[in-house]
Design a protein around this motif. Sequence first.
Motif, PDB file in Angstrom:
ATOM      1  N   GLY A  64       0.802  -1.220   0.000  1.00  0.00           N
ATOM      2  CA  GLY A  64       0.000   0.000   0.000  1.00  0.00           C
ATOM      3  C   GLY A  64       0.829   1.260   0.000  1.00  0.00           C
ATOM      4  O   GLY A  64       0.341   2.340   0.358  1.00  0.00           O
ATOM      5  N   ILE A  65       2.102   1.152  -0.411  1.00  0.00           N
ATOM      6  CA  ILE A  65       3.012   2.303  -0.466  1.00  0.00           C
ATOM      7  C   ILE A  65       3.283   2.623  -1.930  1.00  0.00           C
ATOM      8  O   ILE A  65       3.884   1.829  -2.653  1.00  0.00           O
ATOM      9  CB  ILE A  65       4.336   2.001   0.264  1.00  0.00           C
ATOM     10  N   ALA A  66       2.813   3.774  -2.391  1.00  0.00           N
ATOM     11  CA  ALA A  66       2.972   4.147  -3.794  1.00  0.00           C
ATOM     12  C   ALA A  66       4.378   4.661  -4.059  1.00  0.00           C
ATOM     13  O   ALA A  66       4.855   5.561  -3.356  1.00  0.00           O
ATOM     14  CB  ALA A  66       1.951   5.216  -4.166  1.00  0.00           C
ATOM     15  N   PRO A  67       5.080   4.119  -5.058  1.00  0.00           N
ATOM     16  CA  PRO A  67       6.390   4.650  -5.425  1.00  0.00           C
ATOM     17  C   PRO A  67       6.278   6.133  -5.799  1.00  0.00           C
ATOM     18  O   PRO A  67       5.305   6.537  -6.448  1.00  0.00           O
ATOM     19  CB  PRO A  67       6.792   3.799  -6.636  1.00  0.00           C
ATOM     20  N   ASP A  68       7.240   6.926  -5.389  1.00  0.00           N
ATOM     21  CA  ASP A  68       7.215   8.353  -5.698  1.00  0.00           C
ATOM     22  C   ASP A  68       8.327   8.701  -6.682  1.00  0.00           C
ATOM     23  O   ASP A  68       8.948   7.807  -7.274  1.00  0.00           O
ATOM     24  CB  ASP A  68       7.315   9.185  -4.422  1.00  0.00           C
ATOM     25  N   VAL A  69       8.578   9.981  -6.869  1.00  0.00           N
ATOM     26  CA  VAL A  69       9.563  10.404  -7.867  1.00  0.00           C
ATOM     27  C   VAL A  69      10.963   9.892  -7.518  1.00  0.00           C
ATOM     28  O   VAL A  69      11.754   9.543  -8.406  1.00  0.00           O
ATOM     29  CB  VAL A  69       9.551  11.939  -8.032  1.00  0.00           C
ATOM     30  N   VAL A  70      11.273   9.797  -6.239  1.00  0.00           N
ATOM     31  CA  VAL A  70      12.580   9.270  -5.829  1.00  0.00           C
ATOM     32  C   VAL A  70      12.691   7.791  -6.203  1.00  0.00           C
ATOM     33  O   VAL A  70      13.733   7.328  -6.680  1.00  0.00           O
ATOM     34  CB  VAL A  70      12.802   9.476  -4.318  1.00  0.00           C
ATOM     35  N   SER A  71      11.597   7.056  -6.019  1.00  0.00           N
ATOM     36  CA  SER A  71      11.577   5.628  -6.361  1.00  0.00           C
ATOM     37  C   SER A  71      11.864   5.444  -7.849  1.00  0.00           C
ATOM     38  O   SER A  71      12.721   4.645  -8.240  1.00  0.00           O
ATOM     39  CB  SER A  71      10.213   5.020  -6.028  1.00  0.00           C
ATOM     40  N   TYR A  72      11.118   6.166  -8.666  1.00  0.00           N
ATOM     41  CA  TYR A  72      11.283   6.023 -10.112  1.00  0.00           C
ATOM     42  C   TYR A  72      12.648   6.502 -10.579  1.00  0.00           C
ATOM     43  O   TYR A  72      13.252   5.921 -11.484  1.00  0.00           O
ATOM     44  CB  TYR A  72      10.174   6.768 -10.847  1.00  0.00           C
ATOM     45  N   ALA A  89      14.522   1.614 -21.743  1.00  0.00           N
ATOM     46  CA  ALA A  89      13.733   1.250 -20.570  1.00  0.00           C
ATOM     47  C   ALA A  89      13.626   2.422 -19.600  1.00  0.00           C
ATOM     48  O   ALA A  89      12.580   2.640 -18.979  1.00  0.00           O
ATOM     49  CB  ALA A  89      14.357   0.046 -19.869  1.00  0.00           C
ATOM     50  N   ALA A  90      14.717   3.190 -19.484  1.00  0.00           N
ATOM     51  CA  ALA A  90      14.701   4.357 -18.604  1.00  0.00           C
ATOM     52  C   ALA A  90      13.739   5.416 -19.132  1.00  0.00           C
ATOM     53  O   ALA A  90      12.967   6.009 -18.370  1.00  0.00           O
ATOM     54  CB  ALA A  90      16.109   4.939 -18.481  1.00  0.00           C
ATOM     55  N   GLU A  91      13.762   5.656 -20.426  1.00  0.00           N
ATOM     56  CA  GLU A  91      12.847   6.626 -21.035  1.00  0.00           C
ATOM     57  C   GLU A  91      11.395   6.194 -20.840  1.00  0.00           C
ATOM     58  O   GLU A  91      10.510   7.019 -20.591  1.00  0.00           O
ATOM     59  CB  GLU A  91      13.152   6.776 -22.524  1.00  0.00           C
ATOM     60  N   ALA A  92      11.143   4.887 -20.965  1.00  0.00           N
ATOM     61  CA  ALA A  92       9.778   4.378 -20.843  1.00  0.00           C
ATOM     62  C   ALA A  92       9.204   4.629 -19.450  1.00  0.00           C
ATOM     63  O   ALA A  92       7.977   4.714 -19.277  1.00  0.00           O
ATOM     64  CB  ALA A  92       9.744   2.886 -21.154  1.00  0.00           C
ATOM     65  N   LEU A  93      10.075   4.776 -18.452  1.00  0.00           N
ATOM     66  CA  LEU A  93       9.601   5.030 -17.095  1.00  0.00           C
ATOM     67  C   LEU A  93       8.896   6.382 -16.981  1.00  0.00           C
ATOM     68  O   LEU A  93       8.025   6.562 -16.124  1.00  0.00           O
ATOM     69  CB  LEU A  93      10.760   4.955 -16.103  1.00  0.00           C
ATOM     70  N   LEU A  94       9.271   7.326 -17.846  1.00  0.00           N
ATOM     71  CA  LEU A  94       8.583   8.624 -17.823  1.00  0.00           C
ATOM     72  C   LEU A  94       7.097   8.455 -18.144  1.00  0.00           C
ATOM     73  O   LEU A  94       6.241   9.096 -17.532  1.00  0.00           O
ATOM     74  CB  LEU A  94       9.234   9.584 -18.837  1.00  0.00           C
ATOM     75  N   GLU A  96       5.424   5.655 -17.713  1.00  0.00           N
ATOM     76  CA  GLU A  96       4.831   4.913 -16.591  1.00  0.00           C
ATOM     77  C   GLU A  96       4.475   5.855 -15.445  1.00  0.00           C
ATOM     78  O   GLU A  96       3.431   5.700 -14.803  1.00  0.00           O
ATOM     79  CB  GLU A  96       5.799   3.839 -16.118  1.00  0.00           C
ATOM     80  N   MET A  97       5.334   6.839 -15.204  1.00  0.00           N
ATOM     81  CA  MET A  97       5.083   7.801 -14.143  1.00  0.00           C
ATOM     82  C   MET A  97       3.807   8.596 -14.411  1.00  0.00           C
ATOM     83  O   MET A  97       3.022   8.876 -13.500  1.00  0.00           O
ATOM     84  CB  MET A  97       6.278   8.747 -13.999  1.00  0.00           C
ATOM     85  N   LYS A  98       3.572   8.934 -15.690  1.00  0.00           N
ATOM     86  CA  LYS A  98       2.368   9.683 -16.056  1.00  0.00           C
ATOM     87  C   LYS A  98       1.097   8.891 -15.771  1.00  0.00           C
ATOM     88  O   LYS A  98       0.050   9.450 -15.449  1.00  0.00           O
ATOM     89  CB  LYS A  98       2.392  10.034 -17.554  1.00  0.00           C
ATOM     90  N   LYS A  99       1.192   7.564 -15.910  1.00  0.00           N
ATOM     91  CA  LYS A  99       0.015   6.712 -15.773  1.00  0.00           C
ATOM     92  C   LYS A  99      -0.311   6.363 -14.327  1.00  0.00           C
ATOM     93  O   LYS A  99      -1.348   5.755 -14.059  1.00  0.00           O
ATOM     94  CB  LYS A  99       0.219   5.429 -16.588  1.00  0.00           C
ATOM     95  N   ARG A 109      16.273  15.967 -11.016  1.00  0.00           N
ATOM     96  CA  ARG A 109      17.160  14.805 -10.869  1.00  0.00           C
ATOM     97  C   ARG A 109      16.747  13.678 -11.818  1.00  0.00           C
ATOM     98  O   ARG A 109      17.596  13.010 -12.405  1.00  0.00           O
ATOM     99  CB  ARG A 109      17.144  14.319  -9.414  1.00  0.00           C
ATOM    100  N   THR A 110      15.435  13.487 -11.978  1.00  0.00           N
ATOM    101  CA  THR A 110      14.936  12.460 -12.893  1.00  0.00           C
ATOM    102  C   THR A 110      15.442  12.729 -14.310  1.00  0.00           C
ATOM    103  O   THR A 110      15.976  11.838 -14.974  1.00  0.00           O
ATOM    104  CB  THR A 110      13.394  12.450 -12.907  1.00  0.00           C
ATOM    105  N   HIS A 111      15.262  13.955 -14.763  1.00  0.00           N
ATOM    106  CA  HIS A 111      15.702  14.319 -16.109  1.00  0.00           C
ATOM    107  C   HIS A 111      17.228  14.249 -16.228  1.00  0.00           C
ATOM    108  O   HIS A 111      17.769  13.871 -17.269  1.00  0.00           O
ATOM    109  CB  HIS A 111      15.209  15.718 -16.461  1.00  0.00           C
ATOM    110  N   MET A 112      17.904  14.611 -15.163  1.00  0.00           N
ATOM    111  CA  MET A 112      19.366  14.595 -15.156  1.00  0.00           C
ATOM    112  C   MET A 112      19.909  13.181 -15.397  1.00  0.00           C
ATOM    113  O   MET A 112      20.908  12.995 -16.097  1.00  0.00           O
ATOM    114  CB  MET A 112      19.855  15.128 -13.801  1.00  0.00           C
TER     115      MET A 112
END
Length: 206
Positions: A64-72, A89-94, A96-99, A109-112
């Motif tokens: 019941g713990i939703a991954p956040d931006v740090v997780s991704y 695969a890394a690009e595809a995570l962007l 996934e984050m939207k969904k 940091r994510t974009h970096m």
Amino acid sequence: YDDGREARQIMMTLRSLRGEEKWAYFETVVRQNKANVFHCNAMLASCASPQQARDFMARMRSLGIAPDVVSYTSLMQLETKSAGGRLGAAEALLEEMKKCEPSVVPNVRTHMVLIEGHGKRGRLEDAVAAWQRMLAQGVAANEYVYTALIDACAKRMDAQSADRILHAALNDGNIKPNVQMFTAMIDMNARAGRASKVKALWVSTP
């Protein structure tokens, strides 16, 4: 207050442990129903492979713990650093984050991570595209982003693109150009034998 203090103590303990001892302690925290997203992110930092991180994020959801931006971002970093660099695969995570519900918004940091990943493999166009996408999403660049972009230019010995990026950095009111940025420029121009350019950059170095 007490719950917050206990959560901080758990985090301090996780940071102090390594290997199997860290994982065992985390399981104890889970059994006590005290794990939160910060504790989980500390464990993600200990994952040795993208698959291990993906499995752990599935475990987070089951708790019941939703991954956040740090997780991704942690998972993205593992993807870019894996053998061969799984940048697709890394690009595809962007996406996934939207969904996610609610959606997880990438930070600088994510974009970096993507900019560095592309740049270190000589994929300058992809690094620049990642930078432009970041700006289009309203995320301001910092000095580390510009340094990574200049490093990407240096890897390709593309002085013209590096000059454009340095110019953008110097005109970006949100940052203060740093020594690393100019050092990357000086190193690239020195290797190219551009003595006058090296001198001009040296004089301009903060």
